[in-house]
Design a protein around this motif. Sequence first.
Motif, PDB file in Angstrom:
ATOM      1  N   ARG A 244     103.582  59.929  13.805  1.00 30.42           N
ATOM      2  CA  ARG A 244     104.279  60.723  14.823  1.00 30.42           C
ATOM      3  C   ARG A 244     103.477  61.969  15.210  1.00 30.42           C
ATOM      4  O   ARG A 244     103.913  62.749  16.052  1.00 30.42           O
TER       5      ARG A 244
ATOM      6  N   GLU B   6     112.175  57.499  19.525  1.00 28.42           N
ATOM      7  CA  GLU B   6     111.369  56.335  19.864  1.00 28.42           C
ATOM      8  C   GLU B   6     111.546  55.223  18.840  1.00 28.42           C
ATOM      9  O   GLU B   6     111.654  54.049  19.199  1.00 28.42           O
ATOM     10  N   GLU B   7     111.581  55.601  17.551  1.00 30.50           N
ATOM     11  CA  GLU B   7     111.769  54.596  16.507  1.00 30.50           C
ATOM     12  C   GLU B   7     113.154  53.970  16.597  1.00 30.50           C
ATOM     13  O   GLU B   7     113.310  52.749  16.433  1.00 30.50           O
TER      14      GLU B   7
ATOM     15  N   ASP C 240     113.153  51.528  19.320  1.00 38.04           N
ATOM     16  CA  ASP C 240     112.435  50.313  18.907  1.00 38.04           C
ATOM     17  C   ASP C 240     113.356  49.381  18.130  1.00 38.04           C
ATOM     18  O   ASP C 240     113.304  48.157  18.299  1.00 38.04           O
TER      19      ASP C 240
END
Length: 435
Positions: A225, A406-407, A410
């Motif tokens: 990150r 973002e994770e 996902d």
Amino acid sequence: MASFRFIHAADLHLDSPFIGISGLDEDLRSFVQESTFRALERLVQLAIGEQVDFIVISGDVYDSSNISLRAQLRFLDSLNRLGREGIAVYVIHGNHDPLDSTKLSMTLPSHVRVFGAEPAAVTAVRRSDQQEVAVIAGMSYPTSKVTDNIAIRYPAPSPGLYHIGLLHANVDGYPQHETYAPCTKRELVQAGFHYWALGHIHSRRTLQESPYIVYPGNIQGRHVRETGPKGCYVVDVDGSFNTKLSFHELDSMRWNVVEAPIDACRDVDDWRRSLESILTDTARANADRLSMIRVRVTGRSPVHRQLEGGYVLDELLTDLRRREAAKGKTCGYRGCVWIESFSLQSGDAIDTERLLAEDSFTGDLLRLVRKEQERIHDPDGVVAKGLEPLMEHAEIRSLLDETSPEEMLDWVRRAEELTLGLLLRDRSREEGAGR
């Protein structure tokens, strides 16, 4: 006023353990764990080479409040080298290394000023002639949890000299970091300083240029990150207080996320060759450092089904890591590319636009998922509600709190892909049975 030059650095995080990186052999792990110290060494070399008058360090010199002796001694050695060159150092401590940290008591050299638990100001001089050029204000964290606005307590600037404020804080509530010493950009502007030397946010950001309000980022990325170049700013100030910043890279190990699409690939080996080409390009672009990368597998094709099983990517990862570890032993890991992980974000050869337009259960489900992706952090959303039972467990809650948006997105996309695959395979079997 006389012109002068200084370095603004922050978030050195010396002796970071890098415990989240898997698969490293002993030599490579040693290289990785030394990376923060190499960045510090490059910082010292830069200061000497650029003939700066002083350095300001805006917090988190060390990675942990339980400060290792090794980290203290390495930092002290760097300070002594700077002292022999006549370069003063001004330091504040942040949430990772507050003043109440566990450490060996050491006497710092006289050219080093560590600010205490209350805001204070000192005068800095140009080293060539000892002429006063700047007033530096700062405050260290007394404990790891500083949740009040300390910036508004800094001494008011006086006319005549350039004013620099050292502040370890989350300005305007940047969402990726904890909100310590919260303040606003407007408050910093109104304070009347010429340059706010910020720390705490690990991404390089200039919030404003008049006055300068600057995060230099950390000097060495520690995980995926924290991608891209890491380093510090050399700051030149002329006799009219005009300020010019120049960024200098200090990292010897750089994190990046690269994409390896499957769209045009006929089979897994075709995709593997494409990946090899991407890795070669990455190595060439970073010939003087180690690249730590996450490979994001994207696109749509039948290759996805072969990768989805897991063992292909696992075996490929093992082989590529073996090759780079062997190469690194001969070249000091310069130009090596270490794959931290594969992130499977690809999909089967599905026409999602057609499905979104369908009046069917699959179409309804896909539309719902896309809607939930847009409000992934809505406390009333499906994702938040689904995670509620897990939040009752302290360790899982801690992991989820550290998960980036973002994770999280996902995860939702991966769940969408798995669900679509199952539904469409069932529908295909049903249609085949009806013939």
